[in-house]
Design an enzyme around this catalytic site. Sequence first.
Site, short mmCIF file in Angstrom:
data_model
loop_
_atom_site.label_atom_id
_atom_site.label_comp_id
_atom_site.label_asym_id
_atom_site.label_seq_id
_atom_site.Cartn_x
_atom_site.Cartn_y
_atom_site.Cartn_z
CE1 TYR A 136 20.17 10.81 28.21
CE2 TYR A 136 17.99 11.77 28.37
CZ TYR A 136 18.81 10.74 27.97
OH TYR A 136 18.28 9.64 27.33
NE ARG A 189 21.68 4.82 17.02
CZ ARG A 189 20.97 5.69 17.75
NH1 ARG A 189 20.67 6.89 17.27
NH2 ARG A 189 20.58 5.38 18.96
CE LYS A 207 20.46 7.12 27.56
NZ LYS A 207 19.05 7.01 27.23
CD GLU A 279 21.65 4.68 25.79
OE1 GLU A 279 21.04 5.51 25.10
OE2 GLU A 279 21.08 3.90 26.58
CG ASP A 280 23.55 6.41 21.82
OD1 ASP A 280 22.34 6.23 21.60
OD2 ASP A 280 23.99 7.45 22.32
CG ASP A 302 16.93 4.27 26.96
OD1 ASP A 302 15.80 3.99 27.40
OD2 ASP A 302 17.38 5.43 26.94
CG ASP A 303 19.42 4.05 21.63
OD1 ASP A 303 19.26 5.23 21.96
OD2 ASP A 303 20.49 3.44 21.79
CG ASN A 444 17.16 13.65 21.59
OD1 ASN A 444 16.51 14.67 21.72
ND2 ASN A 444 16.82 12.50 22.15
#
Length: 588
Positions: A136, A189, A207, A279-280, A302-303, A444
């Site tokens: 991760y 992203r 993930k 995600e992203d 999740d973001d 991150n």
Amino acid sequence: MATSNGSCLKVPDIHDNTTIGGGVQDVYGEDRATEDQSVTPWNVSVASGYALLRDPHFNKGLAFTEKERDAHYLRGLLPPTVICQETQVNKMIQNIRQYEVPLQKYIAMMDLQERNERLFYRLLIDHVEELLPIVYTPTVGEACQKYGSIFMRPQGLYISLKEKGRILEVLRNWPEKNVQVIVVTDGERILGLGDLGCHGMGIPVGKLSLYTALGGVRPSSCLPITIDVGTNNEKLLGEELYIGLKHRRATGQEYAELIDEFMTAAKQNYGEKLLIQFEDFANHNAFDLLERYRSTHLVFNDDIQGTASVVLAGIVSALNLVGGNLGDHRFLFFGAGEAGTGIASLIALEISKRTNSPLDEVRKNIWLVDSKGLIVSSRKESLQHFKKPWAHEHEPVEKLVDAVNQIKPTVLIGTSGHGKTFTQEVVEAMASNNEKPIILALSNPTTQSECTAEEAYNWTKGRAIFASGSPFPSVEYDGKVFMPGQSNNAYIFPGFGLGLIMSGTIRVHDDLLLAASEALASQVTQEHYDKGLIYPPFTNIRKISANIAALVAAKAYELGLATRLPQPKNMLNFAESCMYTPTYRNYR
């Protein structure tokens, strides 16, 4: 075999005894075919013998017993020694430790996952604190940047614009039929690294590895997906090893239609209770997608939501070190994208519930800084819709340090995606206004962190309560050792997902995120506080995830969102019983 004009093609006689070069019989005519002739990729479907050793779902390597070797035609295909899974784990962790470069460790772990699934998860569970940064963040970020060059075997599904109109057909190509959770990205992203296009697949794969290892969701029920609509990354567009579509990103109606077809097909193929985790995605899509599908699908970003839940848990936990109630604190965010506004919204909702105050009133103690400075009411007309609730009355402020000095926050939260932005001047300003400033540098990977743990402790003379998105080593200051916490989404989303799945929940409600935060904060003990930690150690993550799942499921039943009936009497025991354990099974 008839052709379109009614004539027949000669089919090679499969009983022909001809062999090639004295070798074995060429049953299917493959060796006799010329290069431009097509051959059929025949295969054996029963997992036994040589095929069994190459099936990652069932392969046990040298752990096959003598009886299993006879029963499954493995005799002679393995060395004669039989060793247990525990010994295999010890061997593998030693092998992993021999690599000095984190990316090499990542590649070794992915290779193990492709060879022996249960050993991969056993290794990850037993050495979670050591291996989490490998599978991760931060290493997965480097893996995504170099995905084309390290790409060996495809993992998950790739849905591109080429498949528009055929997405249901593509989903049906996936071999597992009982999928319960999909993690999907469009790669625009990735972490703080920007547009990585199709190379973003490393994120859904990573993930879902954690959904299984940390949350106990069965690997067979997990499906990573990358939606490839192109990339605006010029470097990737000119790169020979780029594995995605080599054109600029599709936008507008073309993009919306592809996403809508995917969402419809996923629900049609896997059912109402399928969890789809976004995600992203870039800000301009992330909020819109969550808003568009939250009332029709079981969706989770999740973001936006996972980050918010884990940060709220850390702040609630930190109150035991700084004192006061949540509503007494003033918050300043550096970064007003999906993470920053998501955290701000959940904090406001929690304070509103605790104090029984209107949301508009609560928001006045939460301030955000974006690339143009402090978000204030005079900027409201030019702001994106998700920033407008945070535009308060104040004169414009361009620099972060000036915002800190004027707003005087007790909590500083970095979600900017830009490293080294919590400068010494900024951190010292926090320390001058607070006895114990709470500083959360959440971006991150590590290179994008707003400041390091060492900087936070040194510049506040050891008074900071610090946590980061990526891990930092312990810091010694003035004879005292500080253990920086990691505000890692991996604390939340595996247990959160398990809670949704085990209860058959059909929609995500904000109160479920608050329940997850409450469950995580309750796992921090006085022993952890004594070390300066505001999160529990990852060594207990399976227990933490079970507690989160239990509380989330209980709240889902309370809200009438759960469909699995009857409701279990002991939710924690039920959560633990639902968790996948990667211990080897005996084969008959």
